[in-house]
Design an enzyme around this catalytic site. Structure first.
Site, short mmCIF file in Angstrom:
data_model
loop_
_atom_site.label_atom_id
_atom_site.label_comp_id
_atom_site.label_asym_id
_atom_site.label_seq_id
_atom_site.Cartn_x
_atom_site.Cartn_y
_atom_site.Cartn_z
N GLY A 184 1.11 -13.10 105.73
CA GLY A 184 1.73 -12.24 104.72
C GLY A 184 1.54 -12.83 103.34
N ASP A 243 -13.93 -15.20 103.05
CA ASP A 243 -12.61 -14.59 103.25
C ASP A 243 -12.02 -14.09 101.94
OD1 ASP A 243 -10.54 -13.68 104.85
OD2 ASP A 243 -9.34 -15.48 104.54
N HIS A 251 -9.72 -10.98 105.40
CA HIS A 251 -9.09 -10.68 106.69
C HIS A 251 -7.86 -9.76 106.52
CE1 HIS A 251 -6.36 -14.12 105.63
NE2 HIS A 251 -5.48 -13.41 106.33
N SER A 271 -1.16 -14.37 102.68
CA SER A 271 -2.62 -14.32 102.50
C SER A 271 -2.99 -13.40 101.35
CB SER A 271 -3.29 -13.83 103.78
OG SER A 271 -3.15 -14.77 104.81
#
Length: 525
Positions: A354, A280, A246, A356
């Site tokens: 952030g 993801d 993402h 992630s």
């Protein structure tokens, strides 16, 4: 001066021109013109002529021709007293002389004069223009021009070669290239005592110093505009980087900044190697060498309550580290975007947007998980909870990452080639339109919205707005039930479906079809 000298100077006998009766001068003149006391002089010395005579009197050659002798003047009238002095004495006597001009300096020796310009017939004619001389360094200018042209030609050649071979922003990697990858997991090592506590594990300061050079900040752009940022983990010395799918979603350009002191100010262009929205996870590649890859741990060796640190860039704050513990093990958490379950650690270490794509590490400095805000409490429970974060376990993520690095996609992924509404959403849409669906569809089936061009369903009688009630004998109603129905199947395998159409009279008409699954290389599961 004697009469003979004056005669020689004037060119005639001066005494012959004396007027009569001038043998004597008046006493006044006689008194004024008395000869000064005689000077003792060398009788043989030549008398010097005054400078004024030398400089001012015309030369004999320049004087005009002497006119005929003038007639003698008449005798002086009785009223005038005759001169009693001889006229020669008058000239020999001293007389007042005009103030001489300043003495001119002696003429210097004659210097050679430049050749006179030919007279053009016009006064003050201008000298002919000096001929134009050729400019200096002409040969050097020609060489520089040729050198610049060669450089320009070389640059154009390199651009054409680069375009024909694909982008080199990823160090020669092109999207779709198949590479061999070896990612090694490590046992818990003996730690550096200078950064470890009394128990032999890193302090928090030691973790930050050991791991931060392996963390990167990722910026994403679409059509030249910045659209987001996230974190990443360096996997190899030559620039492979793991992050969340993402983070790179909807972007067409990527920029990476490192946290090591030597390269912290240097942005690197990155290439998207591959992504898998189902889990993801994604992999980027930058053109670099000598990077510091992270040490990958074994998540099966993690214990409940173990101290961990989360490293990343929350809210764009570069190089952040937070500390917590492993609050839960083996949490089956669904990604907000796909509802696909992944095996995750639960931790109270702060994980914010952030973070992630950043790292969850143990006190040995090993990566045991990849943090993701999409697996956060708001995605799972519909609200925000303090101290409730999740990270995909490294053992779950590593096979996906390896395959993305090698192929650019996850093999074995299949797709049907449709877009659909889950059962609950389909009922809400029908209600919004003032429609009532048959009771047989309550809790059963998904409504097909569109069918892709390459889907095998186009070879059947199915049409958009039809319903799929079951697959291979298993009833379906949402994303998870479809995954369960086709679990274990590969691309090309056949699926038997029971389907239905809602007729104009509101009644349900069922039919059955078979279709083949497609391989999914898009990463958009």
């Amino acid at each position: 001066m004697t009469d003979e000298e004056l005669s020689a100077l004037l060119g005639e006998d001066f005494r012959s021109r004396k007027p009569a009766g001038t043998d004597a001068l008046p006493p006044e003149i006689s008194d004024q013109t008395e000869s000064p006391a005689p000077q003792t002089a060398d009788p043989e010395a030549q008398p010097e002529e005054p400078a004024c005579v030398q400089n001012d009197l015309p030369q004999e050659s320049d004087m005009p021709e002497a006119s005929p002798a003038e007639p003698p003047q008449e005798a002086a009238s009785p009223a005038e007293e005759p001169f009693s002095a001889d006229i020669g004495d008058l000239f020999d006597a001293p007389r007042p002389m005009p103030e001489p001009y300043p003495a001119e300096p002696a003429y210097p020796e004659a210097q050679p004069q430049p050749e006179a310009m030919p007279f053009s017939g016009e006064p003050f004619a201008e000298a002919p223009a000096e001929p134009v001389r050729p400019k200096k360094h002409t040969a050097l200018a020609v060489l520089l021009t040729l050198f610049c042209l060669i450089l320009l030609a070389a640059a154009i050649f390199c651009i054409i070669w680069d375009v024909s071979r694909g982008t080199t922003a990823g160090g020669g990697y092109r999207a779709g290239d198949i590479v061999q990858v070896e990612l090694v997991q490590h046992e818990k090592p003996e730690t550096d005592n200078t950064l470890a506590d009394e128990n032999g594990v890193y302090t928090i300061e030691g973790v930050a110093k050991a791991v931060m050079p392996s963390i990167v900040q990722i910026y994403t752009y679409a059509k030249g505009d910045a659209i987001g940022s996230g974190s990443g983990i360096i996997l190899t010395k030559d620039g492979y980087i793991a992050t969340n799918a993402h983070v790179v979603k909807d972007a067409d350009n990527y920029s990476v900044r490192l946290f090591d002191e030597a390269n912290s100010e240097t942005p690197y262009d990155a290439v998207l190697v591959g992504h898998d929205s189902k889990t993801d996870l994604a992999v980027l590649k930058i053109s670099a060498s000598g990077l510091t890859p992270a040490q990958l741990g074994d998540s099966d060796q993690v214990h409940l309550g173990e101290t961990v640190c989360a490293l990343g860039n929350p809210a764009g704050l570069s190089g952040s580290i937070s500390m917590g513990i492993v609050s839960g093990m083996n949490r089956k958490v669904r990604a907000q975007s796909t509802n696909f379950e992944m095996d995750c650690f639960q931790t109270d270490a702060a994980i914010s947007p952030g973070n992630s794509g950043g790292a969850l590490v143990n006190l040995c400095g090993q990566v045991i998980g990849i943090t993701s805000s999409k697996y956060g409490s708001s995605a799972i429970f519909g609200g925000s909870y303090e101290g409730l974060g999740f990270a995909i376990t490294i053992n779950e993520a590593l096979p996906i990452i390896k395959e993305l690095m090698e192929k650019g996609y996850v093999s074995g992924r299949v797709r049907i080639g449709i877009q659909f509404y889950e059962n609950s959403i389909a009922h809400e849409e029908a209600k919004a339109k003032g429609q009532t669906l048959p009771e047989a569809l309550n809790g059963i089936g998904v409504q097909v919205i569109s069918i892709s061009e390459d889907s095998d369903l186009r070879n059947t009688i199915m049409k958009p707005n039809d319903w799929i009630l079951s697959m291979n004998g298993k009833e379906i109603s949402d994303y998870d039930s479809i995954n369960e129905a086709i679990a274990g199947l590969s691309a090309g395998d056949s699926v038997h479906c029971r389907c239905a159409t809602v007729q104009e009279n509101g009644k349900l008409k069922t039919y059955e079809i078979d279709f083949r699954l497609l391989e999914d290389q898009s990463g958009e599961y």
